[in-house]
Design a protein around this motif. Structure first.
Motif, short mmCIF file in Angstrom:
data_model
loop_
_atom_site.label_atom_id
_atom_site.label_comp_id
_atom_site.label_asym_id
_atom_site.label_seq_id
_atom_site.Cartn_x
_atom_site.Cartn_y
_atom_site.Cartn_z
N VAL A 3 42.02 28.14 92.16
CA VAL A 3 43.05 28.84 92.93
C VAL A 3 42.37 29.72 93.97
O VAL A 3 41.40 30.40 93.66
N ASN A 24 40.80 34.25 89.50
CA ASN A 24 41.34 35.59 89.28
C ASN A 24 40.22 36.61 89.04
O ASN A 24 40.44 37.64 88.43
N ALA A 70 47.75 34.20 90.92
CA ALA A 70 46.61 33.42 90.44
C ALA A 70 46.66 33.25 88.92
O ALA A 70 46.43 32.15 88.40
#
Length: 79
Positions: A3, A24, A70
């Motif tokens: 992501v 993240n 995320a």
């Protein structure tokens, strides 16, 4: 890398600076020359903790939203 979110873009006089949230847990700051694609980009990696130091309230909110998105996306991928 699963992501990526652009959390900031700063157009400078001769370059553009992008700040990206990767998954993240990593912030990448990438400086790209606006006029010469042959110039190597400057890339700096930071942890979330490092990035938060001295960050304005507005940018903390942007990061918080990106982290939330995320985390949701990563949880959906792992389900």
């Amino acid at each position: 890398m699963k992501v990526v979110y652009i959390i900031d873009w700063i157009p400078e006089q001769g370059e553009d600076i992008y700040k990206l949230l990767i998954n993240n847990n990593i912030i990448l700051e990438i400086e790209l020359d606006r006029y010469n694609a042959e110039i190597e980009p400057i890339i700096e990696s930071k942890s979330i903790t490092q990035y938060l130091q001295g960050l304005s309230k507005q940018n903390q909110i942007k990061l918080g939203v990106a982290l939330d998105l995320a985390n949701k996306c990563l949880n959906n991928m792992n389900s």
